[in-house]
Design a protein around this motif. Structure first.
Motif, short mmCIF file in Angstrom:
data_model
loop_
_atom_site.label_atom_id
_atom_site.label_comp_id
_atom_site.label_asym_id
_atom_site.label_seq_id
_atom_site.Cartn_x
_atom_site.Cartn_y
_atom_site.Cartn_z
N LEU A 69 0.81 -1.21 0.00
CA LEU A 69 0.00 0.00 0.00
C LEU A 69 0.85 1.27 0.00
CD1 LEU A 69 -2.72 -1.06 2.60
CD2 LEU A 69 -2.94 -1.04 0.12
N LYS A 70 1.97 1.22 0.71
CA LYS A 70 2.84 2.39 0.83
C LYS A 70 3.78 2.53 -0.36
CE LYS A 70 4.27 5.67 3.76
NZ LYS A 70 3.39 6.74 4.25
N TYR A 243 -2.89 -15.37 -3.36
CA TYR A 243 -3.99 -14.46 -3.69
C TYR A 243 -4.11 -13.32 -2.67
CZ TYR A 243 -5.33 -17.99 -7.05
OH TYR A 243 -5.32 -18.86 -8.11
N ARG A 244 -3.52 -13.48 -1.49
CA ARG A 244 -3.56 -12.39 -0.51
C ARG A 244 -2.77 -11.18 -1.02
NH1 ARG A 244 -1.63 -15.38 4.87
NH2 ARG A 244 -0.13 -16.15 3.35
N VAL A 245 -1.63 -11.44 -1.65
CA VAL A 245 -0.83 -10.35 -2.22
C VAL A 245 -1.59 -9.68 -3.37
CG1 VAL A 245 1.33 -9.80 -3.41
CG2 VAL A 245 1.33 -11.42 -1.53
N MET A 246 -2.22 -10.50 -4.23
CA MET A 246 -2.99 -9.94 -5.34
C MET A 246 -4.17 -9.11 -4.84
SD MET A 246 -3.04 -13.14 -8.01
CE MET A 246 -4.11 -12.28 -9.14
N LEU A 247 -4.83 -9.56 -3.79
CA LEU A 247 -5.96 -8.81 -3.25
C LEU A 247 -5.53 -7.50 -2.62
CD1 LEU A 247 -7.97 -11.76 -1.67
CD2 LEU A 247 -8.69 -10.34 -3.59
N THR A 248 -4.32 -7.48 -2.03
CA THR A 248 -3.80 -6.22 -1.48
C THR A 248 -3.52 -5.23 -2.59
OG1 THR A 248 -2.80 -7.52 0.30
CG2 THR A 248 -2.10 -5.24 0.06
N PHE A 249 -2.92 -5.71 -3.69
CA PHE A 249 -2.70 -4.83 -4.84
C PHE A 249 -4.03 -4.33 -5.40
CE2 PHE A 249 1.65 -6.53 -5.19
CZ PHE A 249 2.33 -5.36 -5.49
N PHE A 250 -5.03 -5.21 -5.45
CA PHE A 250 -6.34 -4.80 -5.96
C PHE A 250 -6.98 -3.75 -5.05
CE2 PHE A 250 -10.97 -5.28 -6.12
CZ PHE A 250 -11.19 -5.04 -7.46
N GLU A 251 -6.76 -3.88 -3.76
CA GLU A 251 -7.30 -2.90 -2.82
C GLU A 251 -6.76 -1.50 -3.11
OE1 GLU A 251 -7.38 -2.13 2.05
OE2 GLU A 251 -6.25 -3.81 1.18
N PHE A 252 -5.46 -1.41 -3.42
CA PHE A 252 -4.87 -0.10 -3.73
C PHE A 252 -5.29 0.38 -5.12
CE2 PHE A 252 -1.43 2.43 -5.58
CZ PHE A 252 -1.39 3.47 -4.67
#
Length: 630
Positions: A69-70, A243-252
């Motif tokens: 996110l940062k 998929y947790r990493v992909m979902l974090t990227f999608f969140e941003f």
């Protein structure tokens, strides 16, 4: 002499050189304090991941999310590795300090404490208390992170490639496991809103169908944005993907895309997100259906604006845009006055010419309607440029793209993927229909000019349709859009062997080789017809067959003499060039000659590839000629 006692030895100065006779305290006062470990140098500047987790007091999962996110990434220190630990992941101390002051980090800590309370209540079998606490879960926003990472709007536009690719990927994935239905629906909505804007402003410039997906490129406010649209197949989720990493990227990227789309829609006078009431209800279903509903909503919003700001824009937006729209209204009024004057002058000229007909001779051809025609053309061009209400008008390139398929109506058969084809057709000025209840055009509509089919042959049910339409394969649309030229449909008929699908991002001049089909399209653009070329080739072959027996001996002798003279001149020139080249190489330094050798090696490899392509092309041409003769 001070406190010095006569007869005693004078003490050494502290500033004197240190030696073995000094005490430890005196040595420290002379040489300075001993440095502590990991307080300076590379060991203090670059720290490992485990050390970062100790400093921030968070788990590895939260640290990964914060870094994504940062926008913090591991850094590789120059020179030696800190602590001689090679292969370890290092982060810069400034990045770690920035994460330590991040408000989202405090929210993560609050959420961890909150989950402890919920688990405690669930462990005591207090279901009501656990449900009550679960409704009070702390939430956070990352709007400040988007503004922090992209201070200018152009910075956000230039970083949209990965965001759009990931959003289109999530729009095509099934809702399984960690990927919830809410996420896929949000991805479909974002992809559809982006596609609706691109088609409305004619921003799509290039497209290419590959094995990975359909590559698309759009030019928006001077920035080139490229993304991949996956093929509409059934997607199987691999197990070796985090998929947790992909979902974090999608969140941003979701927040980033919302910011960008809000700004782009505001520029054309429409408030984002579009209200589903304009789209005729809530958009559900496939990505193509969501795209169609967004297009419908956007067109309704633009039509309701009557050339100014849309009715869906709030009063605050109207008050801010009122001041900026005044000078543009003055400019449009001035242009309309000039057009009226030119039309009036043309009409006056026509009336004067009618009254003074006797003064002119019958042989003179005076183009009386030229001023009127020019005025009407300028009015039509002004209407095309102002096709989008609001403060953004079509530029010259977008106007050319919108004219390509103007007046053409496409109908997509049910086996044809609708998403990217609808995007390209609408962006280049065409109208699109498909098989479905929400289609604006039925299959039997007589206005359809091109019916896109992806089958080996036409079914018998197509015989009831009007004979005025052309049946083509989907590649025709992409090739016409890439070359900005309406190509003949003879090579793109149903069941025909398609020509090569050329990539629009390959620079033929830089590569040193231009494909045969690319040369053929250039000749078509210059006005040459393919039938005439085929006739010329056939006539040349007939001339060779008929006239070869009569003048064979004379032509052979002349050709042999010319070939000998050309060969000698070529050898002489080649020898002179080699001698000059060797002389120039001997004058080079050792370093320059090595650099020159590396350059020549790269050029020779490139030329070898080009020669191989030319050789392969000659073999294919010879095979085609043999087939024609047979």
């Amino acid at each position: 002499m001070g406190n010095r006692v006569k007869g005693k030895v004078k003490k050494k100065s502290v500033k004197a050189a240190s030696h073995s006779g000094m005490g430890s305290k005196r040595k420290l006062s002379r040489m300075g304090k001993k440095r502590k470990k990991d307080h300076s140098g590379l060991d203090a500047t670059f720290i490992g991941r485990s050390n970062c987790l100790k400093r921030l007091q968070i788990s590895l999962k939260d640290f990964r999310r914060l870094c994504i996110l940062k926008g913090v990434y591991p850094r590789e220190p120059r020179g030696r590795a800190p602590g001689n630990k090679k292969g370890q992941v290092y982060y810069h101390i400034k990045d770690v300090r920035a994460i330590a002051h991040e408000p989202v980090l405090h929210k993560f800590r609050e959420f961890r404490a909150f989950m402890k309370k919920v688990r405690k209540a669930a462990g005591r079998n207090e279901k009501d208390e656990a449900a009550r606490r679960h409704a009070l879960a702390p939430s956070y926003t990352i709007h400040h992170l988007v503004r922090e990472r992209y201070p200018r709007f152009q910075d956000a536009l230039s970083d949209m490639d990965d965001a759009l690719t990931l959003v289109h990927l999530f729009a095509a994935l099934p809702s399984e496991g960690r990927i919830k239905t809410k996420i896929t629906n949000k991805a479909k909505a974002l992809a559809a809103a982006w596609g609706a804007y691109c088609t409305t402003t004619s921003s799509v410039t290039k497209s290419f169908i590959s094995v990975k997906g359909v590559y698309m490129e759009a030019s928006i406010l001077g920035s080139t944005i490229r993304w991949v649209n996956p093929h509409s197949f059934t997607q199987h989720l691999p197990t070796d993907v985090d998929y947790r990493v992909m979902l974090t990227f999608f969140e941003f990227y979701e927040t980033l895309l919302s910011f960008v789309l809000f700004k782009l829609y505001s520029d054309i006078g429409v408030r984002y997100p579009l209200s589903m009431a304009e789209a005729g209800g809530q958009a559900k279903g496939s990505a193509s259906a969501v795209l169609a509903s967004n297009l419908h909503a956007l067109t309704n919003a633009l039509k309701s604006s009557d050339g100014a700001v849309s009715n869906v824009v709030s009063e605050a937006v109207e008050s801010t845009t009122k001041g900026s729209s005044e000078p543009k209204d003055k400019e449009s009024k001035k242009k309309s006055r000039e057009l009226i004057k030119s039309v009036g002058a043309a009409l006056n000229k026509i009336s004067n010419d009618d009254s003074d007909e006797e003064d002119f001779s019958d042989d003179e051809d005076v183009d009386v309607g030229a001023p009127l025609k020019a005025a009407l053309d300028s009015m039509a061009e002004a209407e095309e440029r102002s096709a989008i209400p609001g403060s953004v008008a079509l530029d010259d390139d977008a106007t050319k793209r919108r004219r390509l398929f103007a007046g053409l109506t496409f109908f997509l058969s049910r086996e044809v993927p609708r998403g990217y084809l609808e995007l390209v057709c609408l962006s280049y000025g065409g109208k699109v229909g498909w098989e479905g209840a929400d289609s604006p055009i039925t299959a039997s509509d007589p206005t359809i000019t091109h019916h896109i089919v992806d089958r080996p042959k036409l079914p018998s049910s197509f015989e009831k349709f009007p004979k005025s339409r052309e049946y083509i394969q989907p590649q025709w649309v992409m090739d016409c859009a890439n070359f900005l030229f309406v190509l003949p449909i003879t090579k793109y008929g149903v069941g025909a062997e398609l020509p090569p699908h050329l990539s629009p991002w390959v620079d033929d001049e830089e590569e040193g080789y231009k494909p045969a089909y690319g040369e053929e399209i250039e000749r078509l653009k210059n006005g040459e017809t393919m039938e005439a070329e085929d006739m010329d080739e056939d006539s040349e072959e007939d001339m060779d067959e008929n006239g070869g027996a009569e003048n064979g001996e004379k032509d052979l002798e002349d050709e042999e003499d010319e070939a000998v003279t050309e060969r000698r001149a070529k050898k002489k020139k080649q020898k002179e060039d080699e001698e000059a080249h060797k002389l120039a190489k001997t004058m080079m330094s050792k370093k320059a000659s090595r650099l020159y050798g590396r350059m020549q090696h790269g050029l020779s490899e490139k030329q070898a590839k080009v020669d191989a392509l030319h050789k392969r092309r000659e073999e294919l041409d010879s095979k085609k000629k043999k087939k024609r003769k047979n």
